[in-house]
Design an enzyme around this catalytic site. Structure first.
Site, PDB file in Angstrom:
ATOM      1  N   ARG A 165       0.863  -1.188   0.000  1.00  0.00           N
ATOM      2  CA  ARG A 165       0.000   0.000   0.000  1.00  0.00           C
ATOM      3  C   ARG A 165       0.898   1.236   0.000  1.00  0.00           C
ATOM      4  O   ARG A 165       1.704   1.433   0.907  1.00  0.00           O
ATOM      5  CB  ARG A 165      -0.931   0.027   1.216  1.00  0.00           C
ATOM      6  CG  ARG A 165      -1.785   1.309   1.227  1.00  0.00           C
ATOM      7  CD  ARG A 165      -3.003   1.241   2.117  1.00  0.00           C
ATOM      8  NE  ARG A 165      -2.688   1.253   3.538  1.00  0.00           N
ATOM      9  CZ  ARG A 165      -3.620   1.381   4.500  1.00  0.00           C
ATOM     10  NH1 ARG A 165      -4.903   1.502   4.185  1.00  0.00           N
ATOM     11  NH2 ARG A 165      -3.275   1.367   5.767  1.00  0.00           N
ATOM     12  N   ASP A 446      -4.321   2.798  14.048  1.00  0.00           N
ATOM     13  CA  ASP A 446      -3.481   3.474  13.065  1.00  0.00           C
ATOM     14  C   ASP A 446      -4.038   4.872  12.859  1.00  0.00           C
ATOM     15  O   ASP A 446      -4.906   5.319  13.617  1.00  0.00           O
ATOM     16  CB  ASP A 446      -3.349   2.661  11.765  1.00  0.00           C
ATOM     17  CG  ASP A 446      -4.618   2.648  10.918  1.00  0.00           C
ATOM     18  OD1 ASP A 446      -5.610   3.313  11.297  1.00  0.00           O
ATOM     19  OD2 ASP A 446      -4.616   1.971   9.877  1.00  0.00           O
TER      20      ASP A 446
END
Length: 532
Positions: A165, A446
């Site tokens: 990613r 996160d």
């Protein structure tokens, strides 16, 4: 000491050490330069279009489906193809590109590891370079890690499939300049990973696979598709060698899923329900709408009607086009306490059973300890199939824009507000200290979950909402709670950890981004200035 190094059309702020030189070879820099020269200006235009779109929403024009792309919605086209090693993605694990994490994730009982240069990585220069080296070593099968106690971690013979990613369109790479401006962080991540690894990946029967985050429009999807096509042409590769899964994690993007699939049809293999960022984007996009304010973060689960509609629409749209519809993240962390762990696994199981019964083709976990539970759920749902592309949801009623925009009921509590403050401050402190993936109160946090925490409070202040105890949420109340919760954090973590950390800096940043009148779009943008 900063030292500018000009190579090709790019200027590197730091001189290269040995690690840097492994990644930033002369050939890799030329490839990166060509992509930046071709695509940086258009990226700026796309970011400007985001601002224009947001102003319209702020003024009262709510997001909606696009009428001018009627033919794309109605024609019976399909995406190009899905490679063999991506046909089965029933469980994916995510985490940053740190060496031990890469080994553990690839060895876990999962089908895919999404190696993250974005929300779970604090993007210091060293971490980005090390991350590229770690992934290249893993792809070549010669990665190992020895911890401080002498324990050796090595890759097993049949690791999970690797997907990288890259950073979102809005994020810069400040250490590399083009025409005096930082280059796009996502292009830096993509170019280096692709350049160094595509040949080895193809030799192994895999390929250069990517997750693309934070898209807001089909034009942004087309930009990425053009980047991929240019990279393929440069290396003489067939169209569609590069494959991507796009996260639908912004509110504007949910109204353009058909278009995103169409304009990326040669390169795309699926869409993903990025649920945490989607909730954050819902708050951020509808920030000026007092009737669209969400309750405590803990209440906003996938059982809420606006999130359920998002999941079902994504599945129906993807499967009609032959693309995967990936489920969201389970952020729970297993507990050492047996009874508590049973309760955690029961929650995870229920969440994943909902996704599997809706028709998702797989789901995410943040911890290897959840993999078996989620694998069992999808094994049962799939039976002899590798995925659920056959679940077309053709008899579903049409999902309206109103359904997708309808907020959920629930309380705004003092306890919820205080929890938001503690989570956000601890996450920001970890992120500016170099750690982007942090266990806090039993969840793997996160950037997305910290974003929900701070934007919720900003919106409550903005619209003068009251807590369930009758107290009005104001800047003064927030600042008072912030000071009190900072003391709670100090007590929980101990004086030494608190004093050695960057908690006061984190609290100052939290204070600034929560109380200023204009909402800061992403905490990672001002946070990036606080890391090397």
């Amino acid at each position: 000491m900063e030292q500018q190094l000009s190579t090709s059309t790019l200027t590197f702020i730091n001189s290269f050490n040995q690690q840097d030189s492994r990644v930033l070879t002369a050939e890799a820099i030329v490839f990166l330069s060509e992509l930046v020269e071709k695509f940086a200006a258009q990226r700026e235009s796309l970011l400007q279009e985001r601002l224009v779109r947001q102003k319209k929403i702020d003024s009262g024009i709510l997001p909606d489906f696009i009428s001018e792309t009627h033919s794309i919605k109605n024609d019976n086209w399909k995406i190009q193809n899905i490679p063999e090693d991506l046909q089965d993605r029933r469980v994916e694990i995510t985490g940053p590109v740190e060496r031990k994490m890469v080994i553990n994730a690839l060895n876990a009982n999962v089908k895919v590891f999404m190696a993250d240069f974005e929300d779970s990585l604090s993007p210091s220069w060293d971490k980005l370079i090390d991350g590229q080296i770690n992934l290249s070593d893993a792809i070549r099968g010669d990665i190992s890690y020895t911890n401080e106690n002498g324990k050796v971690y090595q890759l097993k013979s049949d690791p999970a499939v690797l997907i990288a990613r890259v950073r979102g369109l809005h994020l810069d790479e400040k250490h590399v300049l083009f025409e005096g401006k930082p280059i796009p962080g996502g292009l830096f991540d993509f170019a280096l990973y692709f350049f160094h690894n595509y040949a080895t990946l193809l030799e192994k029967g895999s390929g250069p696979y990517f997750y693309i985050p934070k898209l807001e429009s089909w034009q942004e999807a087309k930009w990425w598709s053009d980047v991929f096509s240019t990279a393929e042409d440069t290396m003489g590769l067939p169209r569609g060698t590069i494959k991507a899964t796009v996260l639908i994690e912004t509110l504007p993007a949910v109204f353009q899923m058909d278009e995103i699939l169409y304009y990326m049809r040669h390169h795309i293999v699926g869409l993903n329900c990025g649920r945490w960022d989607y909730i954050f984007s819902y708050i951020k996009t509808l920030k000026e709408h007092s009737d669209k304010v969400l309750p405590d973060r803990q209440v906003v689960t996938m059982t809420q009607s606006f999130l359920s509609a998002y999941s079902r629409l994504l599945i129906k749209t993807c499967h009609r086009r032959g693309a995967f519809a990936m489920g969201g993240m389970s952020a729970f962390i297993p507990s050492k306490d047996e009874e508590e762990n049973k309760a955690i696994l029961a929650k995870v199981k229920a969440d994943k059973e909902l996704e599997a019964s809706n028709g998702h083709d797989g789901s995410w976990v943040a911890h290897p300890g959840l993999a078996d539970t989620v694998m069992n759920v999808f094994n049962q749902a799939f039976g002899s199939h590798k995925n659920q592309l056959h679940v077309l949801r053709e008899t579903d009623p049409e999902i309206s824009a109103q359904e997708l925009l309808q907020p959920c009921e629930g309380e705004r509590t003092e306890e919820g507000m205080r929890a938001n403050i503690r989570v956000a401050v601890q996450y920001i402190e970890a992120w500016i200290s170099g750690n982007g993936c942090v266990p806090i109160y039993g969840l793997m946090e996160d950037a997305a979950t910290a974003e929900i925490s701070r934007t919720s409070i900003w919106q409550w202040i903005r619209h003068g909402k009251s807590l369930s105890n009758g107290e009005k949420v104001t800047k003064a109340l927030f600042e008072e709670m912030l000071d009190e919760e900072l003391q709670v954090i100090q007590k929980e973590l101990g004086d030494q950890r608190f004093q050695n950390g960057r908690f006061r800096e984190a609290a100052d940043l939290m204070r600034r981004i929560t109380t200023q009148d204009e909402l800061i779009e992403f905490l990672t943008i001002p946070g990036y200035q606080l890391i090397d």
